[in-house]
Design a protein around this motif. Structure first.
Motif, PDB file in Angstrom:
ATOM      1  N   MET A  55       0.909  -1.104  -0.205  1.00  0.00           N
ATOM      2  CA  MET A  55      -0.048  -0.075  -0.075  1.00  0.00           C
ATOM      3  C   MET A  55       0.910   1.459  -0.121  1.00  0.00           C
ATOM      4  N   HIS A  58       2.031   1.817  -3.475  1.00  0.00           N
ATOM      5  CA  HIS A  58       0.921   2.356  -4.214  1.00  0.00           C
ATOM      6  C   HIS A  58       0.496   3.713  -3.989  1.00  0.00           C
ATOM      7  N   GLN A  59       0.530   4.282  -2.680  1.00  0.00           N
ATOM      8  CA  GLN A  59      -0.048   5.536  -2.334  1.00  0.00           C
ATOM      9  C   GLN A  59       1.307   6.279  -2.643  1.00  0.00           C
ATOM     10  N   LYS A  62       0.821   7.140  -6.361  1.00  0.00           N
ATOM     11  CA  LYS A  62      -0.320   7.943  -6.524  1.00  0.00           C
ATOM     12  C   LYS A  62      -0.263   9.453  -6.121  1.00  0.00           C
ATOM     13  N   LEU A 116       2.546  12.895   1.405  1.00  0.00           N
ATOM     14  CA  LEU A 116       3.245  11.477   1.841  1.00  0.00           C
ATOM     15  C   LEU A 116       2.947  11.471   3.492  1.00  0.00           C
ATOM     16  N   VAL A 119      -0.776  10.354   4.128  1.00  0.00           N
ATOM     17  CA  VAL A 119      -1.521   9.172   3.671  1.00  0.00           C
ATOM     18  C   VAL A 119      -0.591   7.814   3.401  1.00  0.00           C
ATOM     19  N   VAL A 120       0.593   7.934   3.408  1.00  0.00           N
ATOM     20  CA  VAL A 120       1.217   6.771   2.949  1.00  0.00           C
ATOM     21  C   VAL A 120       1.578   5.717   4.191  1.00  0.00           C
ATOM     22  N   THR A 121       1.592   4.693   3.947  1.00  0.00           N
ATOM     23  CA  THR A 121       1.079   3.727   5.325  1.00  0.00           C
ATOM     24  C   THR A 121       2.597   3.431   5.824  1.00  0.00           C
TER      25      THR A 121
ATOM     26  N   ASN B  56      -5.344  -2.037  -0.864  1.00  0.00           N
ATOM     27  CA  ASN B  56      -4.268  -0.903  -0.970  1.00  0.00           C
ATOM     28  C   ASN B  56      -4.806   0.492  -1.172  1.00  0.00           C
ATOM     29  N   TYR B  58      -7.607   3.518   0.630  1.00  0.00           N
ATOM     30  CA  TYR B  58      -8.356   3.579   1.801  1.00  0.00           C
ATOM     31  C   TYR B  58      -9.964   3.550   1.974  1.00  0.00           C
ATOM     32  N   ILE B  74      -5.541   0.466   9.485  1.00  0.00           N
ATOM     33  CA  ILE B  74      -4.585   1.646   9.516  1.00  0.00           C
ATOM     34  C   ILE B  74      -4.503   2.589  10.446  1.00  0.00           C
ATOM     35  N   VAL B  77      -0.570   7.303  10.478  1.00  0.00           N
ATOM     36  CA  VAL B  77       0.520   7.172   9.691  1.00  0.00           C
ATOM     37  C   VAL B  77       1.714   8.195  10.355  1.00  0.00           C
TER      38      VAL B  77
END
Lengths: 139, 80
Positions: A55, A58-59, A62, A116, A119-121, B56, B58, B74, B77
Motif C-alpha cells: 500500500m 501504491h500510495q 499515487k 506523503l 496518507v502513506v502507510t 491498498n 483507503y 491503518i 501514519v
C-alpha cells in the motif's frame, strides 16, 4: 518519469539526484528528511519505521502522479523512503523533483512530502533512553 | 464470511498479532467492522484515527467488505 522506492538499506542521495535530472529541467528541488535527536523535548536515541509495503508503494506512486497532474510541467519525480532501524542523522526520506522553472519545483516537492506524511502507510516508533512511542498514535 | 485483517504499528501491538481473523456477516460495511474491533480491543478506540484499507486503497465507512479483499487496519501514519 516517476521513481518510487521503499528500502531497508541506506538511501543514496546522490543517486536519487542523478535519477531526477532531466535535460528540460532548469530546477531540481530536493527534500531530505533526517532523523533528529529529540522529539517534543525528549532525547531520541533511534527510531524504527514499519511499512505496509504494497500500500505504501501504491500510495507513494499515487501522490507522485497527483503532483504530475497538478504541475504538468514536472519532468521527473523520485521518492525513496527508508524502513527498519535508523540512527540519529540517517536519511529517512528523499523527495526530488525536476521542472523547467523553480517555483513549480518548490511547490511540487512540498506537496509530495506533505501528502506523503498524511496518507502513506508508514509508521514511526521513537526510542528514548527510558521507553518508546508510536508517533502520532494518540491525540 | 471470514476476514483476514493485516495489522501494523500500534494496532499490531494492541491486538498482539500481525494478522487478525474475524468472522463477519457477508457484505459487512467498514464502519461495522471498526465498531466490532473497537469493542473487542478498546485501546484501538483511543487512537487519533483508525482507518481500514481494502486492496491498498483507503476505504469509506459504507464500503462493503468481501472475503477475497486484502484488508488492513491503518492506525495514524507517521512517515517522512
Amino acid at each position: 518519469m516517476i521513481t518510487i522506492d521503499l528500502t531497508d538499506q541506506p538511501i543514496d542521495v546522490s543517486a536519487a539526484l542523478q535519477l531526477v535530472q532531466a535535460d528540460g529541467a532548469g530546477a531540481v528541488n530536493t527534500f531530505i528528511g533526517t532523523v533528529r535527536n529529540k522529539s517534543t523535548g525528549r532525547p531520541v536515541v533511534r527510531l524504527e519505521y514499519e511499512a505496509y509495503d504494497s500500500m505504501a508503494l501504491h500510495q507513494l506512486r499515487k501522490v507522485a502522479t497527483q503532483a504530475q497532474e497538478r504541475w504538468p510541467m514536472l519532468e521527473n519525480v523520485v521518492v525513496i523512503h527508508r524502513k527498519g532501524t535508523l540512527q540519529i542523522g540517517d536519511v529517512a526520506v528523499v523527495v526530488a523533483v525536476s521542472t523547467p522553472h523553480r517555483a513549480e519545483s518548490f511547490a511540487a516537492c512540498q506537496y509530495i512530502i506533505d501528502t506523503l506524511k498524511q496518507v502513506v502507510t508508514i509508521w514511526k516508533k521513537e526510542f528514548y533512553e527510558d521507553g518508546d512511542v508510536w508517533v502520532a498514535a494518540h491525540p | 464470511m471470514n476476514l483476514k485483517i493485516a495489522l501494523f504499528g500500534i494496532a499490531k501491538e494492541i491486538v498482539g498479532q500481525s494478522v487478525l481473523e474475524v468472522n463477519a456477516p457477508d457484505d459487512q460495511p467498514v464502519q461495522q467492522l471498526l465498531e466490532q474491533l473497537r469493542a473487542q480491543y478498546p485501546a484501538l478506540g483511543q487512537l487519533s484515527s483508525l482507518a481500514v484499507a481494502v486492496n491498498n486503497e483507503y476505504a469509506t465507512d459504507t464500503q462493503r467488505l468481501h472475503e477475497r479483499d486484502e484488508i488492513a487496519l491503518i492506525p495514524p501514519v507517521a512517515g517522512g
